[in-house]
Design an enzyme around this catalytic site. Structure first.
Site, mmCIF file in Angstrom:
data_model
loop_
_atom_site.group_PDB
_atom_site.id
_atom_site.type_symbol
_atom_site.label_atom_id
_atom_site.label_comp_id
_atom_site.label_asym_id
_atom_site.label_seq_id
_atom_site.Cartn_x
_atom_site.Cartn_y
_atom_site.Cartn_z
ATOM 1 N N LYS A 288 0.836 -1.198 0.000
ATOM 2 C CA LYS A 288 0.000 0.000 0.000
ATOM 3 C C LYS A 288 0.877 1.257 0.000
ATOM 4 C CE LYS A 288 -3.867 -1.821 2.771
ATOM 5 N NZ LYS A 288 -4.965 -1.528 1.842
ATOM 6 N N ARG A 362 -10.746 -10.988 1.742
ATOM 7 C CA ARG A 362 -11.616 -12.011 1.151
ATOM 8 C C ARG A 362 -10.965 -13.391 1.215
ATOM 9 N NH1 ARG A 362 -11.677 -8.805 -4.392
ATOM 10 N NH2 ARG A 362 -11.651 -7.190 -2.790
#
Length: 524
Positions: A288, A362
Site C-alpha cells: 500500500k 476475502r
C-alpha cells in the site's frame, strides 16, 4: 532493545489506564441541584412537564433563555446555559417532532455525555414522559451515554501530580426513564460488546496481533456461561486445508489464527458470524502507499464486531445459538510472503489465483465461511469486513454495503440496521461478476483488473465459498468502521460498527429458506 521498549510501554500504560465513560444510574426523582442538568425537549411546552421537578425560578429562567436564543428544538440541536439555579451547566437537547426510536434515544444519551464531558460533578438527565412508545427508553439513553462518552487514552502520559478531577467520574443519572431497572442485563452487555470492539480496533498493531486478539477475547469471556472458545493454529489450519488464510499470514512473524467463539443459549442451527481480522494490513507484496497506512491497524474491525456481538449476546443470556468466527492474520511483505500470481487452495478445495495480495480480507474469509458452513451447518452466515474502498465511493460514510444471496435474509439485516441506526444499503450481486473473476489456471481470481465494481466483486468472491446452499450475506464496512467526524454515540476513531446491528439481527433472526448451492467453477 525491543524488550526494553516493551517494558517501558507496559510501565507507562500501567500508570495510564483507559478512561471509561461516566457510569450510568437511574432514579425516580431528580436529585438536589448539583453538577449538570440535561433537558431533552421537543417544543417549548414540554419544559413545564419534563422540568416539573425544577423550582419555578429555574424553570422560568430556562424558558426565557430558550426564547431569547430562538432555540428551534430540532433533533440534535443543543443549547448550553450557565448560571441558572444550583446547576453548573444546563444543556437542552432538541428531540424534534417525530416519534423517538431506540436509535434516536441513544443519540440523546450520547449527546448528553459529550456536552457534559468536562463537567466536574454529577449529571442529571430528565427523561420523565420521554418516548412513551419505547418501553425501555431510559435504558436506550443509557446505552447512548456510555457509547458517546467513550474515550481511549491508554497510551497518553498523565502527570500524577495533576490527578483527574473526581467529579469527571460522577454518574450520569437518568430520571424517570422507563426500563432503567433492566439496564444491568441486555443494555449494559451491549455497550460492553461495542466497547470491546472499539478497544481492539484502536489498539496499535504492536499490542494486538492474531494471538493477542485471541488472548483478549478469552479474557473478555472469562466466567461467561454457555460459551466455548477455540483457536486454530497454523498446524491445525494446515491439516484442515486452510491454504487461503495461511497464504495471507505467511509473510509475518506473527502467525494467523482462526478464532471460534460459540455461544449456545438456544437450540436449533446456529447463525454464523464471520469477521475479517487483519490485525495490520501493509498490502503484502502489493504494498500500500504509506499515506494513511497507520489506519490499517483497524483492518480487523469485522473480527472485532463479531466477538463483540457474541459477548453482548452471551452476557445478556440471549436465547440464541450463535458462532462468531474471527479470521485473524497480519499481512506483511517479507521474503516468504505470497506473491501475485501464486495459487492457493481453500478449505473447501477450491483454488485461488492471487492477483493482488492487498485483496487479502476475502482470502481469510473464504476459509472462515467455508469452515463455518461445513462444521456448523448454520441457518445463515453473515460475514462482515472492512473489505473495499469502492464501497465508500458508492455509499459514503452513512451506509455499510449489504450483499446477499437471499432476499428474506437481506430484509432481516436491513430491519436490524434501521432499528439500531447502523444502516445498510443493498448492492448487487450479478452473474457477470463470475466472468470478471474467472481464472485461466485456478477456480477463481481474488481480484479483477481494470475499472470494475470492486465492492460487488469482493462480495462475489466470498459468496463463492459458501457452496452448500446456506443463506448468506456480506457486510462491507470499510467506510463506516472508523470515524473522522464524531456522531452522538460514536466519537472520532473506531466506531465498533456492526455490534449493535448484529446483536439486534441475531436476537430477531427467523430462519429463511436455503438457496441453490454455488457452482463449482467461477465461470459457471
Amino acid at each position: 532493545m525491543r524488550r526494553i521498549a516493551a517494558a517501558l510501554l507496559a510501565a507507562a500504560t500501567a500508570l495510564t489506564p483507559a478512561v471509561a465513560a461516566r457510569p450510568v444510574s437511574f432514579a425516580n426523582a431528580a436529585p438536589q441541584a448539583s453538577g449538570a442538568l440535561v433537558l431533552p425537549l421537543g417544543n417549548a411546552e414540554e419544559l413545564a412537564s419534563r422540568g416539573g421537578s425544577l423550582d419555578s425560578g429555574t424553570r422560568d429562567a430556562i424558558g426565557r433563555a430558550l426564547a431569547s436564543a430562538e432555540f428551534d428544538y430540532k433533533e440534535g440541536s443543543t443549547l448550553s446555559l450557565r448560571g441558572i439555579g444550583g446547576w453548573s451547566q444546563i444543556v437542552v437537547i432538541g428531540t424534534g417532532s417525530a416519534p423517538l426510536t431506540a436509535a434516536k434515544l441513544q443519540d440523546i444519551g450520547g449527546t448528553a455525555a459529550t456536552e457534559t464531558a468536562k463537567t466536574d460533578g454529577p449529571v442529571t438527565l430528565l427523561a420523565n414522559g420521554l418516548a412513551a412508545n419505547v418501553p425501555d427508553a431510559g435504558a436506550q439513553i443509557g446505552i447512548g451515554a456510555e457509547l458517546g462518552g467513550y474515550t481511549f487514552d491508554r497510551y497518553k502520559y498523565r502527570d500524577a501530580a495533576k490527578p483527574r478531577a473526581a467529579g469527571r467520574d460522577a454518574p450520569l443519572t437518568i430520571v424517570g426513564g422507563a426500563g432503567g431497572d433492566g439496564y444491568a442485563a441486555q443494555p449494559a452487555a451491549l455497550t460492553e460488546g461495542v466497547l470491546l470492539a472499539r478497544n481492539l480496533i484502536t489498539e496499535p498493531s504492536n499490542e494486538v496481533w492474531p494471538e493477542e486478539f485471541v488472548t483478549r477475547t478469552r479474557a473478555a469471556f472469562r466466567g461467561v456461561g454457555n460459551v466455548t472458545i477455540e483457536a486454530l493454529d497454523e498446524t491445525r489450519m494446515r491439516e484442515l486445508g486452510m491454504g487461503s488464510i495461511l497464504s495471507v499470514g505467511q509473510g509475518s512473524k506473527r502467525p494467523p489464527r482462526m478464532l471460534i467463539v460459540h455461544y449456545k443459549g438456544g437450540s436449533g442451527a446456529p447463525v454464523v458470524l464471520a469477521g475479517k481480522g487483519i490485525t495490520f494490513d501493509s498490502g503484502g507484496t502489493s504494498l500500500k502507499p504509506g499515506t494513511g497506512m497507520w489506519r490499517m491497524k483497524g483492518d480487523m474491525a469485522g473480527a472485532a464486531a463479531v466477538v463483540g456481538t457474541a459477548l453482548s449476546l452471551a452476557k445478556s443470556r440471549a436465547p440464541v445459538n450463535v458462532v462468531a468466527i474471527a479470521a485473524l492474520a497480519e499481512n506483511m511483505p517479507d521474503g516468504g510472503a505470497t506473491r501475485p500470481g501464486d495459487v492457493v487452495k481453500a478449505h473447501n478445495g477450491k483454488t485461488i489465483e492471487i492477483i493482488n495480495t492487498d485483496a487479502e480480507g476475502r482470502l481469510v474469509l473464504a476459509d472462515a465461511v467455508s469452515y463455518g458452513e461445513r462444521r456448523f451447518k448454520p441457518a445463515a452466515i453473515v460475514d462482515i469486513a472492512t473489505l473495499t474502498g469502492a464501497v465508500g465511493g458508492a455509499l459514503g460514510s452513512d451506509y455499510a454495503g449489504l450483499f446477499a444471496n437471499s432476499d428474506p435474509l437481506a430484509q432481516q439485516l436491513s430491519a436490524a440496521g434501521e432499528a439500531t441506526g447502523e444502516i445498510l444499503w443493498r448492492l448487487p450481486l450479478h452473474a457477470n461478476h463470475a466472468k470478471s473473476m474467472k481464472s485461466d489456471i485456478a477456480d477463481i481470481k481474488n481480484s479483477a483488473e481494470g475499472g470494475s465494481p470492486g465492492a460487488s466483486l469482493g462480495a462475489h468472491f466470498i459468496g463463492y465459498f459458501v457452496d452448500g446452499g446456506t443463506p448468506w450475506a456480506h457486510l462491507d464496512i470499510a467506510a463506516v468502521s472508523w470515524r473522522t467526524d464524531a456522531l452522538p454515540t460514536v466519537p472520532k476513531g473506531a466506531a465498533g460498527y456492526g455490534v449493535r446491528l448484529l446483536d439486534r439481527f441475531v436476537r430477531d433472526f427467523r430462519p429463511v429458506a436455503g438457496v441453490a448451492p454455488a457452482a463449482s467453477s467461477a465461470a459457471n
